[in-house]
Design an enzyme around this catalytic site. Sequence first.
Site, short mmCIF file in Angstrom:
data_model
loop_
_atom_site.label_atom_id
_atom_site.label_comp_id
_atom_site.label_asym_id
_atom_site.label_seq_id
_atom_site.Cartn_x
_atom_site.Cartn_y
_atom_site.Cartn_z
N LYS A 126 50.88 15.81 -46.56
CA LYS A 126 49.79 16.64 -46.17
C LYS A 126 49.92 16.74 -43.70
CE LYS A 126 45.07 18.44 -45.29
NZ LYS A 126 45.96 20.13 -44.88
N LYS B 148 49.33 8.95 -39.42
CA LYS B 148 47.29 9.19 -38.52
C LYS B 148 47.23 9.27 -40.26
CE LYS B 148 48.94 13.01 -35.54
NZ LYS B 148 48.01 14.17 -35.10
N LYS C 240 55.13 18.03 -43.12
CA LYS C 240 55.18 19.15 -41.72
C LYS C 240 55.60 19.85 -42.29
CE LYS C 240 52.85 19.31 -38.13
NZ LYS C 240 51.76 18.79 -37.51
N THR D 27 39.94 18.66 -34.39
CA THR D 27 40.82 17.54 -33.90
C THR D 27 40.86 17.36 -32.16
OG1 THR D 27 42.91 18.63 -34.74
CG2 THR D 27 43.90 17.59 -32.80
N ASN E 246 44.55 25.39 -29.55
CA ASN E 246 43.78 24.98 -30.73
C ASN E 246 42.62 23.75 -29.55
OD1 ASN E 246 42.98 22.94 -32.88
ND2 ASN E 246 41.29 24.67 -33.44
N SER F 189 40.37 17.51 -42.02
CA SER F 189 41.41 19.07 -43.27
C SER F 189 41.16 17.75 -44.85
CB SER F 189 42.89 18.15 -42.79
OG SER F 189 43.71 20.03 -42.56
P1 NAD Z 1 48.15 26.20 -29.57
O1 NAD Z 1 49.08 27.20 -30.84
O2 NAD Z 1 46.76 26.40 -30.18
O3 NAD Z 1 47.98 25.72 -28.27
C1 NAD Z 1 49.20 25.27 -27.59
C2 NAD Z 1 49.04 25.63 -26.15
O4 NAD Z 1 49.72 24.95 -25.36
C3 NAD Z 1 48.91 27.17 -25.88
O5 NAD Z 1 48.25 26.80 -24.67
C4 NAD Z 1 50.47 27.23 -25.19
O6 NAD Z 1 50.49 27.91 -24.46
C5 NAD Z 1 50.50 25.64 -24.45
N1 NAD Z 1 51.94 25.67 -24.41
C6 NAD Z 1 52.71 26.52 -25.06
N2 NAD Z 1 54.34 25.63 -24.87
C7 NAD Z 1 53.89 24.95 -23.65
C8 NAD Z 1 54.82 23.99 -22.48
N3 NAD Z 1 55.92 25.26 -22.47
N4 NAD Z 1 54.22 23.56 -21.56
C9 NAD Z 1 52.74 23.97 -21.36
N5 NAD Z 1 52.10 24.51 -22.32
C10 NAD Z 1 52.32 24.65 -23.27
O7 NAD Z 1 48.27 24.51 -30.13
P2 NAD Z 1 46.54 23.70 -30.84
O8 NAD Z 1 46.60 23.34 -32.51
O9 NAD Z 1 46.52 23.83 -29.96
O10 NAD Z 1 48.55 21.96 -31.10
C11 NAD Z 1 48.70 21.61 -29.63
C12 NAD Z 1 48.95 20.10 -29.69
O11 NAD Z 1 48.73 19.37 -30.66
C13 NAD Z 1 49.98 20.54 -31.04
O12 NAD Z 1 51.55 18.70 -30.27
C14 NAD Z 1 50.27 19.80 -32.04
O13 NAD Z 1 51.08 19.09 -32.76
C15 NAD Z 1 48.44 18.79 -31.66
N6 NAD Z 1 48.08 18.95 -32.95
C16 NAD Z 1 46.79 19.98 -33.51
C17 NAD Z 1 45.92 19.23 -34.18
C18 NAD Z 1 45.35 20.85 -34.56
O14 NAD Z 1 44.44 20.81 -35.45
N7 NAD Z 1 45.16 22.12 -33.84
C19 NAD Z 1 46.25 18.41 -34.88
C20 NAD Z 1 46.75 17.80 -34.17
C21 NAD Z 1 47.90 17.34 -33.72
#
Ligand code: NAD
Length: 428
Positions: free
Chosen positions: A84, A108, A120, A204, A235, A362
């Site tokens: 997953k 996780k 992934k 998250t 997010n 999830s």
């Molecule tokens: P997202 O796409 O919704 O948002 C990403 C954010 O990071 C945006 O604001 C973007 O502008 C910013 N960003 C992108 N590149 C950047 C850079 N070079 N420098 C600074 N900021 C930058 O993504 P998300 O879902 O919020 O995920 C963010 C992190 O959290 C990732 O590492 C993801 O793997 C992790 N994560 C997300 C979830 C989830 O459920 N969404 C779960 C576990 C982990």
Amino acid sequence: MMGEKDKQTNTNREQKENRDVLLSTQTVIGKALEKLGYSSEVFELMKEPMRMLTVRIPVRMDDGSTKIFTGYRAQHNDAVGPTKGGVRFHPNVTEKEVKALSIWMSLKAGIVDLPYGGGKGGIICDPREMSFRELERLSRGYVRAISQVVGPTKDIPAPDVFTNSQIMAWMFDEYSRIREFDSPGFITGKPVVLGGSHGRESATAKGVTICIREAAKKKGIDINGARVVIQGFGNAGSFLAKFMHDSGAKVIAISDAYGALYDPEGLDIDYLLDRRDSFGTVTKLFKNTISNQELLELDCDILVPAAIENQITEDNADKIKAKIVVEAANGPTTIEGTRVLTENDVLLVPDVLASAGGVTVSYFEWVQNNQGYYWTEEEVEAKLEHVMVQSFDNIYKLARRRKVDMRLAAYMVGVRKMAEASRFRGWI
Ligand code: NAD
């Protein structure tokens, strides 16, 4: 355009260290297995995904041309159950990154005790430069390309960077068409009307909020009035900013890919949430911005990297002033960065624990899909709270008992179930 300063810093760091997220994950897994007394065979099994699929996806673009995109799906270890994990749409996606992300998902699942292994996916693309219809065709094409290896009892995708509930809905629809029956359990993070779970979108950030609260208790920091800095306003980062703001903390800085906003008196989070676009971009609307590097080094109580990998390294870890760092993003701190923070008595709550709220809800979504019976938001939240508090406590205590940092303790908890399941199956 990304701020020139940020662009330069990112390139310098990548060139200087060629930071390899797969290699650093393998290093910590090796240490965790050694601490637990497992043989080198277990490490050999766990150091890479058991299955890795590369696909080429032809997409008809709006101008009539055809563009070929490269995508990946990694399945790390399915000894415990189906794999997953999310699907990332980003120009910087690499095979190695997808592999590392699948391993983190296995960890996780072990940490929050879910009946899954880690998976992934990723597609090399820039969704910010694609139309709605092009994105739909790409999402459907990806599902057609990987349909043989995924499914509700095989491997269950979800959202990640630059993918959302709309993309999950297209993927769910495509999979259901291929299989010729409705298959909501194939994918999570769907809109609620298509069998998504209440509370998934903010899960998250909810999990990160719980970890911040628990870590603050350990450090004797009152959340009310605490100064919080968040890197990333997507997010994870945007919901987190809202939750922290609502619980009385002062969110003094946030950022996106183009720069950061800083106000020592606290930012107007509701206003920023209102103005951000669906990719988590908001700083472009402002003149007075600082760089992402400057943001990380701000004077604050709690720092949350919630964007991308390799942000806290040996280059800047010494300059971090936060007392607590809670990793909402996957892999934001390198091994060296972790060492320096730990030496400086910063409490670091690692990604594999802090961001596990997403996969936990999830899992709740998948359970609801499988049983065809749906829970209220309150039920989901209460279950998530229980899981996160227990997992934090378990890892914090193990770290104390074994005199290791919380990352190594989390890896020790994360690998154990997978190793045991692999042993019972007779694989090792
Ligand atoms: P997202 O796409 O919704 O948002 C990403 C954010 O990071 C945006 O604001 C973007 O502008 C910013 N960003 C992108 N590149 C950047 C850079 N070079 N420098 C600074 N900021 C930058 O993504 P998300 O879902 O919020 O995920 C963010 C992190 O959290 C990732 O590492 C993801 O793997 C992790 N994560 C997300 C979830 C989830 O459920 N969404 C779960 C576990 C982990």
